[in-house]
Design a protein around this motif. Structure first.
Motif, PDB file in Angstrom:
ATOM      1  N   HIS A  45       0.829  -1.212   0.000  1.00  0.00           N
ATOM      2  CA  HIS A  45       0.000   0.000   0.000  1.00  0.00           C
ATOM      3  C   HIS A  45       0.860   1.258   0.000  1.00  0.00           C
ATOM      4  N   SER A  46       0.304   2.310  -0.614  1.00  0.00           N
ATOM      5  CA  SER A  46       0.954   3.618  -0.486  1.00  0.00           C
ATOM      6  C   SER A  46      -0.082   4.646  -0.047  1.00  0.00           C
ATOM      7  N   PHE A  47       0.416   5.717   0.574  1.00  0.00           N
ATOM      8  CA  PHE A  47      -0.440   6.822   1.012  1.00  0.00           C
ATOM      9  C   PHE A  47       0.146   8.136   0.496  1.00  0.00           C
ATOM     10  N   GLU A  48      -0.731   8.998   0.001  1.00  0.00           N
ATOM     11  CA  GLU A  48      -0.303  10.340  -0.410  1.00  0.00           C
ATOM     12  C   GLU A  48      -1.180  11.333   0.347  1.00  0.00           C
ATOM     13  N   ILE A  49      -0.530  12.210   1.097  1.00  0.00           N
ATOM     14  CA  ILE A  49      -1.273  13.115   1.977  1.00  0.00           C
ATOM     15  C   ILE A  49      -0.912  14.546   1.615  1.00  0.00           C
ATOM     16  N   GLY A  50      -1.934  15.371   1.416  1.00  0.00           N
ATOM     17  CA  GLY A  50      -1.701  16.779   1.146  1.00  0.00           C
ATOM     18  C   GLY A  50      -1.849  17.123  -0.322  1.00  0.00           C
ATOM     19  N   SER A  51      -1.091  18.133  -0.767  1.00  0.00           N
ATOM     20  CA  SER A  51      -1.193  18.654  -2.131  1.00  0.00           C
ATOM     21  C   SER A  51      -1.088  17.537  -3.175  1.00  0.00           C
ATOM     22  N   ASP A  52      -1.877  17.662  -4.273  1.00  0.00           N
ATOM     23  CA  ASP A  52      -1.723  16.666  -5.346  1.00  0.00           C
ATOM     24  C   ASP A  52      -0.843  17.205  -6.478  1.00  0.00           C
ATOM     25  N   ASP A  53      -0.155  18.317  -6.218  1.00  0.00           N
ATOM     26  CA  ASP A  53       0.794  18.872  -7.193  1.00  0.00           C
ATOM     27  C   ASP A  53       2.125  18.118  -7.058  1.00  0.00           C
ATOM     28  N   PRO A  54       2.533  17.367  -8.099  1.00  0.00           N
ATOM     29  CA  PRO A  54       3.758  16.553  -7.955  1.00  0.00           C
ATOM     30  C   PRO A  54       5.042  17.370  -7.831  1.00  0.00           C
ATOM     31  N   SER A  55       4.954  18.694  -8.054  1.00  0.00           N
ATOM     32  CA  SER A  55       6.161  19.510  -7.873  1.00  0.00           C
ATOM     33  C   SER A  55       6.224  20.114  -6.459  1.00  0.00           C
ATOM     34  N   SER A  67      -0.913  23.641   5.914  1.00  0.00           N
ATOM     35  CA  SER A  67       0.438  23.259   5.467  1.00  0.00           C
ATOM     36  C   SER A  67       0.346  22.193   4.382  1.00  0.00           C
ATOM     37  N   LEU A  68      -0.550  21.244   4.593  1.00  0.00           N
ATOM     38  CA  LEU A  68      -0.636  20.120   3.657  1.00  0.00           C
ATOM     39  C   LEU A  68      -1.335  20.493   2.349  1.00  0.00           C
ATOM     40  N   GLU A  69      -1.923  21.678   2.306  1.00  0.00           N
ATOM     41  CA  GLU A  69      -2.412  22.136   1.001  1.00  0.00           C
ATOM     42  C   GLU A  69      -1.240  22.563   0.128  1.00  0.00           C
ATOM     43  N   LYS A  70      -0.106  22.896   0.773  1.00  0.00           N
ATOM     44  CA  LYS A  70       1.086  23.328   0.015  1.00  0.00           C
ATOM     45  C   LYS A  70       2.131  22.229  -0.124  1.00  0.00           C
ATOM     46  N   TYR A  71       2.217  21.357   0.849  1.00  0.00           N
ATOM     47  CA  TYR A  71       3.277  20.335   0.871  1.00  0.00           C
ATOM     48  C   TYR A  71       2.663  18.945   0.876  1.00  0.00           C
ATOM     49  N   ARG A  72       3.557  17.958   0.781  1.00  0.00           N
ATOM     50  CA  ARG A  72       3.060  16.576   0.707  1.00  0.00           C
ATOM     51  C   ARG A  72       3.837  15.658   1.646  1.00  0.00           C
ATOM     52  N   ILE A  73       3.143  14.653   2.141  1.00  0.00           N
ATOM     53  CA  ILE A  73       3.795  13.521   2.800  1.00  0.00           C
ATOM     54  C   ILE A  73       3.353  12.290   2.014  1.00  0.00           C
ATOM     55  N   ALA A 111       9.515  17.001  -7.715  1.00  0.00           N
ATOM     56  CA  ALA A 111       9.605  17.948  -6.598  1.00  0.00           C
ATOM     57  C   ALA A 111      10.968  18.644  -6.613  1.00  0.00           C
ATOM     58  N   LYS A 112      10.951  19.971  -6.394  1.00  0.00           N
ATOM     59  CA  LYS A 112      12.216  20.706  -6.328  1.00  0.00           C
ATOM     60  C   LYS A 112      12.909  20.506  -4.981  1.00  0.00           C
ATOM     61  N   ARG A 113      12.098  20.137  -3.970  1.00  0.00           N
ATOM     62  CA  ARG A 113      12.639  19.877  -2.627  1.00  0.00           C
ATOM     63  C   ARG A 113      12.054  18.565  -2.135  1.00  0.00           C
ATOM     64  N   ALA A 114      12.936  17.653  -1.780  1.00  0.00           N
ATOM     65  CA  ALA A 114      12.435  16.358  -1.319  1.00  0.00           C
ATOM     66  C   ALA A 114      13.369  15.783  -0.264  1.00  0.00           C
ATOM     67  N   GLY A 140      17.261  20.721  -8.534  1.00  0.00           N
ATOM     68  CA  GLY A 140      16.491  20.282  -7.367  1.00  0.00           C
ATOM     69  C   GLY A 140      17.396  19.869  -6.224  1.00  0.00           C
ATOM     70  N   VAL A 141      16.786  19.718  -5.051  1.00  0.00           N
ATOM     71  CA  VAL A 141      17.513  19.232  -3.876  1.00  0.00           C
ATOM     72  C   VAL A 141      16.754  18.026  -3.336  1.00  0.00           C
ATOM     73  N   TYR A 142      17.446  16.910  -3.248  1.00  0.00           N
ATOM     74  CA  TYR A 142      16.824  15.688  -2.723  1.00  0.00           C
ATOM     75  C   TYR A 142      17.787  15.048  -1.723  1.00  0.00           C
ATOM     76  N   ILE A 143      17.288  14.822  -0.512  1.00  0.00           N
ATOM     77  CA  ILE A 143      18.087  14.167   0.532  1.00  0.00           C
ATOM     78  C   ILE A 143      17.423  12.831   0.877  1.00  0.00           C
ATOM     79  N   PRO A 144      17.951  11.721   0.364  1.00  0.00           N
ATOM     80  CA  PRO A 144      17.418  10.422   0.775  1.00  0.00           C
ATOM     81  C   PRO A 144      18.144   9.914   2.014  1.00  0.00           C
ATOM     82  N   LEU A 145      17.419   9.839   3.128  1.00  0.00           N
ATOM     83  CA  LEU A 145      18.017   9.404   4.395  1.00  0.00           C
ATOM     84  C   LEU A 145      17.635   7.961   4.696  1.00  0.00           C
ATOM     85  N   THR A 146      18.529   7.266   5.357  1.00  0.00           N
ATOM     86  CA  THR A 146      18.206   5.943   5.899  1.00  0.00           C
ATOM     87  C   THR A 146      18.426   6.011   7.401  1.00  0.00           C
TER      88      THR A 146
END
Ligand SMILES: [Zn+2]
Length: 323
Positions: free
Chosen positions: A40-50, A91-97, A175-178, A256-262
Motif C-alpha cells: 500500500h501507499s499513502f499520499e497526503i496533502g497537495s496533489d501537485d507533484p512539484s 500546510s498540507l495544502e502546500k506540501y506533501r507527505i 519535486a524541487k525539494r524532497a 532540485g535538492v533531494y536528501i534520501p536518508l536511511t
C-alpha cells in the motif's frame, strides 16, 4: 489468499480514513505459492507533484518490523491530527507527505530479511560499489543461501523494488525539494541517520544542503540522539536503491535538492538491556519491552515532524541561488 498479520492489518486500518487530503492505493501485490501480499501507499496533502515532499518508507527488510511500526504510528497520529488541526491542514495544502509503510510484506510475514526469492532488496538496485567493499556484507552474488544476496547479475530488479522505484519516480522526481527516510534497524548501539552515498566515500551533490539540514536539526533539537554520517562511513554497499534513485533524480532535476536518508535504529541497546530477547526471532532487530517500544516510537516521530517542517521551509537549509 491474502495473508494478514499485525503490521499489514494496521496498514489496512489506515486505509479506512475518509479525508479529501488523503489518498491511498495498492501499488502492487506480491504473489507467492498461492499467498498474496498487497503493498500500500499513502499520499497526503497537495496533489501537485512539484510540491515539496517528505517521503517515509519502511519494511524493506522484513525482519525489521520496527521500521514499519514507526511509519504506521506516525501516519495514525497524523490522520488523527488532521481531524482537528487547521494549521496542519493548511500546510498540507502546500506540501506533501507520501509513504509506503511496508515494502517487503512477504519478508515480514515470514520473519525474513530478504524477499521470497532470497534477494536482499537493499542490495538489488543496479549500482556498483566503487571502493572499500566488505566481503559478503557489501552485497554478494555467490549464493542466495547467505544474507546480502544481490540477485543475479543483469537480472531485472525484484518486483518489490521495481514498485518502489516506479513510485519514487512518479511522486518524488518532479519535486524541487524532497527528503525521504527509509526506516531500518540493525546492529550498533546508536541510532544512525545515513545520507548518500553507499557506493562510494565521495560526497553527493547535495552535501552542502545536507550539512545545513544537520546543523538545523542540531540547533533545533540539541538533545537529539542521532549519529549523522554517510552510509559508506562503515563500509560501501552495492545495489543501494537510494543511491540509484538519487543519481537519477539529480540528472532529471539538476536544480532540485533531494536528501534520501536511511535511519538505522541501533538494536544492540535493546538486546543489551534485555539479553533474553536474543532468543526470540525478532529480538535482535526490534524492541520487545513495551516501555522501550514506546520510547522508540516517540523519539523518531520528533524527527519526522522536524523533517516535515524543514521540507516546507527549505530556505532555512537551501541557499536560494541554487533554485
Ligand atoms: Zn535493514
Amino acid at each position: 489468499m491474502v495473508k494478514d498479520f499485525d503490521e499489514l492489518h494496521a496498514i489496512g486500518e489506515l486505509t479506512k480514513i475518509e479525508d479529501p487530503l488523503v489518498r491511498y492505493q495498492e501499488i502492487t501485490r506480491i504473489n507467492h505459492n498461492g499467498d498474496s501480499f498487497p503493498i500500500h501507499s499513502f499520499e497526503i496533502g497537495s496533489d501537485d507533484p512539484s510540491a515539496p515532499v517528505l517521503a517515509l518508507f519502511g519494511g524493506v527488510h522484513g525482519l525489521e518490523k520496527v521500521g514499519t511500526q514507526v511509519v504506521v504510528t506516525y501516519l495514525t497520529s497524523l490522520f488523527k491530527q488532521l481531524s482537528w488541526d487547521e494549521e496542519l491542514r493548511r500546510s498540507l495544502e502546500k506540501y506533501r507527505i507520501i509513504s509506503i509503510p511496508l515494502i517487503n510484506p512477504w519478508g515480514m510475514y515470514h520473519h525474513r530479511r530478504s524477499n521470497a526469492n532470497d534477494v536482499d532488496l537493499m542490495r538489488n538496485a543496479p549500482v556498483k560499489a566503487l571502493e572499500k567493499k566488505k566481503f559478503l556484507l557489501s552485497g554478494q552474488r555467490l549464493t542466495p543461501r547467505l544474507p546480502w544476496y544481490q540477485g543475479q547479475e543483469n537480472a531485472a530488479m525484484e518486483e518489490e523494488l521495481q514498485a518502489l522505484v516506479n513510485y519514487c519516480r512518479k511522486n518524488i522526481f518532479q519535486a524541487k525539494r524532497a527528503i525521504s527516510v527509509d526506516f531500518h534497524s540493525g546492529f550498533g548501539l546508536k541510532d544512525r541517520l545515513w545520507y548518500p552515498y553507499s557506493k562510494t566515500l565521495a560526497p553527493f551533490k547535495n552535501i552542502t544542503e545536507m550539512e545545513n539540514l544537520e546543523q538545523l536539526l542540531n540547533e533545533t533539537h540539541p538533545h537529539h540522539i542521532y549519529q549523522i554520517e554517510p552510509t559508506s562511513e562503515s563500509y560501501t554497499i552495492e545495489g543501494d536503491v537510494w543511491d540509484y534513485l538519487y543519481d537519477e533524480y539529480i540528472q532529471e532535476n539538476p536544480d532540485g535538492v533531494y536528501i534520501p536518508l536511511t535511519l538505522e535504529m541501533g538494536s544492540w541497546i535493546w538486546v543489551k538491556k534485555n539479553p533474553l530477547q536474543i532468543f526470540r526471532r525478532e529480538g535482535l532487530f526490534n524492541p520487545i519491552k513495551s516501555h522501550r517500544y514506546d520510547r522508540t516510537m516517540r523519539r523518531h516521530i520528533m524527527l519526522i515532524k522536524f523533517l516535515f517542517r524543514a521540507v516546507g521551509s527549505s530556505k532555512a537549509w537551501v541557499k536560494e541561488n541554487s533554485l
